[in-house]
Design an enzyme around this catalytic site. Sequence first.
Site, mmCIF file in Angstrom:
data_model
loop_
_atom_site.group_PDB
_atom_site.id
_atom_site.type_symbol
_atom_site.label_atom_id
_atom_site.label_comp_id
_atom_site.label_asym_id
_atom_site.label_seq_id
_atom_site.Cartn_x
_atom_site.Cartn_y
_atom_site.Cartn_z
ATOM 1 N N SER A 177 0.904 -1.108 -0.002
ATOM 2 C CA SER A 177 -0.018 0.089 -0.082
ATOM 3 C C SER A 177 0.763 1.190 -0.092
ATOM 4 O O SER A 177 1.852 1.477 -0.818
ATOM 5 C CB SER A 177 -1.030 -0.185 1.109
ATOM 6 O OG SER A 177 -2.069 0.585 0.901
ATOM 7 N N ASP A 428 -8.222 -5.802 -6.208
ATOM 8 C CA ASP A 428 -8.176 -4.538 -5.209
ATOM 9 C C ASP A 428 -8.403 -3.222 -5.977
ATOM 10 O O ASP A 428 -7.754 -2.928 -6.798
ATOM 11 C CB ASP A 428 -6.540 -4.605 -4.771
ATOM 12 C CG ASP A 428 -6.141 -3.494 -4.074
ATOM 13 O OD1 ASP A 428 -7.104 -2.863 -3.449
ATOM 14 O OD2 ASP A 428 -4.796 -3.339 -3.898
ATOM 15 N N HIS A 453 -6.342 -6.738 -1.600
ATOM 16 C CA HIS A 453 -5.282 -5.448 -1.230
ATOM 17 C C HIS A 453 -4.185 -6.319 -0.577
ATOM 18 O O HIS A 453 -4.190 -7.151 0.463
ATOM 19 C CB HIS A 453 -5.815 -4.714 -0.341
ATOM 20 C CG HIS A 453 -4.679 -3.412 0.165
ATOM 21 N ND1 HIS A 453 -4.615 -2.799 -1.133
ATOM 22 C CD2 HIS A 453 -4.582 -2.608 0.998
ATOM 23 C CE1 HIS A 453 -3.919 -1.525 -0.915
ATOM 24 N NE2 HIS A 453 -3.843 -1.603 0.483
#
Length: 491
Positions: A177, A428, A453
């Site tokens: 991320s 995602d 994710h």
Amino acid sequence: MGCRALLLLSFLLLGAATTIPPRLKTLGSPHLSASPTPDPAVARKYSVLYFEQKVDHFGFADMRTFKQRYLVADKHWQRNGGSILFYTGNEGDIVWFCNNTGFMWDVAEELKAMLVFAEHRYYGESLPFGQDSFKDSQHLNFLTSEQALADFAELIRHLEKTIPGAQGQPVIAIGGSYGGMLAAWFRMKYPHIVVGALAASAPIWQLDGMVPCGEFMKIVTNDFRKSGPYCSESIRKSWNVIDKLSGSGSGLQSLTNILHLCSPLTSEKIPTLKGWIAETWVNLAMVNYPYACNFLQPLPAWPIKEVCQYLKNPNVSDTVLLQNIFQALSVYYNYSGQAACLNISQTTTSSLGSMGWSFQACTEMVMPFCTNGIDDMFEPFLWDLEKYSNDCFNQWGVKPRPHWMTTMYGGKNISSHSNIIFSNGELDPWSGGGVTRDITDTLVAINIHDGAHHLDLRAHNAFDPSSVLLSRLLEVKHMKKWILDFYSNIQ
């Protein structure tokens, strides 16, 4: 590894927009209660250490310092022919990320690796000004990705000098991320310090208008559409039903009762309610994992499929549609059946620092989001940089520089760099801002068909789909090549 740790990017609800303009809420941002308690079954053994960092790496007059926390695990490390896997900490408590990045622990023995988890400045215990760190924009002025990368570089130099055998070993940056963005940028800015980087679910192109602002919500919608033929249509219709009922006192009472809310709704709370519901659908898209896990509450495997079991018919009465929405929300907030009511102030997790990320979203990390209600299942929302900038100024006394990250890191013009893996799960929503095609032979994209994710950074699980198993094999293959090339070049 608990699902709680993986909403690394959420949204910054500046104002009352119901479709959630970016707040990459801090992933840490999400507000749970206290800092997370790892599942004892997956708790990791590591040493907790601190390193004195300069508050400002790029000036010479400011002599202030602070202590950066980092974690070290060296069970499988070999001083001869080993490596160092360096987690580039993101917006939250580093212990959380350490306990929930099982991939690094799984491959440590194979790569003869020391594991280092470095906490990002202004998060967890690494607060440059202690309790005053978030006091105002003057104290927050040193919260930038550039300063964080310099922290990482200085920490690695410190480790090489103080740990016998660490000097002369290849270092690989790993992150997911925002941490994945940092891992990629770390390799770009400090290629002499890290030999390569694994940037998982890293939306480096979500910035500065490099991708359409509606791409994120389109992917969220597609996740729901693929999980049930009328699922996204039911959600799209629900917004008008909420508006219709919220126009009267009796309607507000009906909404409160049908959705089993913990506190009575008022007309002023309707934007909050809508934002809470919309954020729930977004979060489900990010944690749509193939096995049961524990987020706020226990979640089933493939939770969106479970949600869509209740959203099969958008043409039912308003009351029945809202009852179905309640059942769908309960999959996320009350799958165990133990909650007496739903709390619209509850969202994701609390171990991440919402204040720090809020400031970053108002300075460097400007990510445009929009919806049109046609290509997505959300209410129309236009991206308005001027309003966003004014909201930031009202909150922090600063205005964003939306083009700065492109200037700093190159935007899409990164072909001169090397040895970066960009992995993205096709489920995602952040993959819309990620690198999903090979740029060169050494800037490679790995797309995970059944991945949400940064699923690839999670620990191995018996229910992992073949796509994530293959992605991890490819990632390790690239890392082994980087390590081999490193040792070949120093002989």
